[in-house]
Write an enzyme that holds these catalytic residues in place. Structure first.
Site, PDB file in Angstrom:
ATOM      1  CG  ASP A 162     -28.053 -32.010 -43.180  1.00  0.00           C
ATOM      2  OD1 ASP A 162     -26.901 -32.136 -42.733  1.00  0.00           O
ATOM      3  OD2 ASP A 162     -28.585 -30.899 -43.363  1.00  0.00           O
ATOM      4  CG  ASP A 176     -19.185 -30.033 -47.783  1.00  0.00           C
ATOM      5  OD1 ASP A 176     -19.427 -30.385 -48.926  1.00  0.00           O
ATOM      6  OD2 ASP A 176     -18.560 -28.983 -47.521  1.00  0.00           O
TER       7      ASP A 176
HETATM    8  P1  IMP Z   1     -19.320 -29.729 -43.085  1.00  0.00           P
HETATM    9  O1  IMP Z   1     -19.089 -29.201 -41.716  1.00  0.00           O
HETATM   10  O2  IMP Z   1     -18.453 -29.050 -44.110  1.00  0.00           O
HETATM   11  O3  IMP Z   1     -19.222 -31.252 -43.173  1.00  0.00           O
HETATM   12  O4  IMP Z   1     -20.778 -29.302 -43.505  1.00  0.00           O
HETATM   13  C1  IMP Z   1     -21.904 -29.866 -42.906  1.00  0.00           C
HETATM   14  C2  IMP Z   1     -23.091 -28.939 -42.938  1.00  0.00           C
HETATM   15  O5  IMP Z   1     -23.014 -28.020 -44.017  1.00  0.00           O
HETATM   16  C3  IMP Z   1     -24.361 -29.748 -43.191  1.00  0.00           C
HETATM   17  O6  IMP Z   1     -24.967 -30.112 -41.985  1.00  0.00           O
HETATM   18  C4  IMP Z   1     -25.211 -28.797 -43.983  1.00  0.00           C
HETATM   19  O7  IMP Z   1     -25.942 -27.972 -43.114  1.00  0.00           O
HETATM   20  C5  IMP Z   1     -24.214 -27.943 -44.733  1.00  0.00           C
HETATM   21  N1  IMP Z   1     -23.993 -28.443 -46.113  1.00  0.00           N
HETATM   22  C6  IMP Z   1     -22.937 -29.134 -46.590  1.00  0.00           C
HETATM   23  N2  IMP Z   1     -23.081 -29.409 -47.898  1.00  0.00           N
HETATM   24  C7  IMP Z   1     -24.282 -28.874 -48.252  1.00  0.00           C
HETATM   25  C8  IMP Z   1     -25.009 -28.830 -49.497  1.00  0.00           C
HETATM   26  O8  IMP Z   1     -24.607 -29.353 -50.554  1.00  0.00           O
HETATM   27  N3  IMP Z   1     -26.217 -28.189 -49.452  1.00  0.00           N
HETATM   28  C9  IMP Z   1     -26.728 -27.623 -48.322  1.00  0.00           C
HETATM   29  N4  IMP Z   1     -26.073 -27.625 -47.160  1.00  0.00           N
HETATM   30  C10 IMP Z   1     -24.858 -28.255 -47.119  1.00  0.00           C
END
Ligand code: IMP
Length: 183
Positions: free
Chosen positions: A107, A110
């Site tokens: 989805d 980040d």
């Molecule tokens: P990462 O591992 O930091 O890249 O984060 C990825 C996961 O964190 C995504 O699959 C989402 O489930 C969650 N996530 C990251 N940013 C957001 C946001 O702005 N809103 C809600 N969930 C987020």
């Protein structure tokens, strides 16, 4: 699009990306995938990262015109509005991907911790033949990993969002549009 703000738990969110704009981004990603996988003789795996990617994967699947298999996995790294930095494998793959080409459907990327850990796990532990990353949303100001993101629907600034599968402590996944936190 409703112009009103919404309230989830203790936070308020305001309208940000409308449903039609989200679908346009998915059209674009599907076009790229259909072009890259056109005429493929294998059956690539479309991997839905539960729960957030359910709406994205559902829309994307309807636009994919090559034979593919849907597989899911459940990971978790977020607590509230913050990434914990630790990626938990909450539920294993629903089917083996050994020797298969895998398209991860995420989805949002980040920090990239989730996607990078997942790609590594699929290649090293699960024996995937190839892994491509497909994400509906990307926060480029935060993503700092050397791993290529093969398909990106839309780039957004570094702000916490909900809707279209994305949640704040499990609320907001059912909202059609995307909302951003109202600080
Ligand atoms: P990462 O591992 O930091 O890249 O984060 C990825 C996961 O964190 C995504 O699959 C989402 O489930 C969650 N996530 C990251 N940013 C957001 C946001 O702005 N809103 C809600 N969930 C987020």
């Amino acid at each position: 699009m409703k112009e009103e703000k919404i309230h989830l738990h203790d936070k308020t969110f305001k309208p940000y990306i409308r449903h039609e704009r989200i679908l346009d981004a998915i059209d674009g990603v599907a076009r790229e995938l259909n072009s890259d996988f056109h005429g493929c003789t294998d059956i690539p795996v479309v991997l839905c990262v539960l729960n957030g990617s359910i709406p994205f994967t559902g829309e994307l699947l309807q636009r994919i015109d090559f034979p593919c298999q849907l597989v899911s996995i459940k990971l978790s790294s977020y607590q509230g509005t913050q990434s914990t930095g630790t990626v938990l494998n909450v539920m294993g793959l629903t089917s083996s991907v050994r020797g298969r080409r895998v398209i991860i459907c995420e989805d949002i990327v980040d920090t990239g911790n989730t996607i990078v850990a997942l790609k590594e796990m699929l290649l090293d532990k699960e024996g995937a033949a190839e892994v491509r990353i497909c994400t509906l949303l990307l926060k480029p100001e935060v993503y700092n990993k050397p791993v290529k993101l093969d398909y990106v629907g839309m780039e957004i600034p570094n702000a916490f969002i909900v809707g279209f599968g994305l949640d704040y402590n499990e609320l907001g996944r059912n909202i059609r549009d995307i909302y951003v936190i109202d600080e």
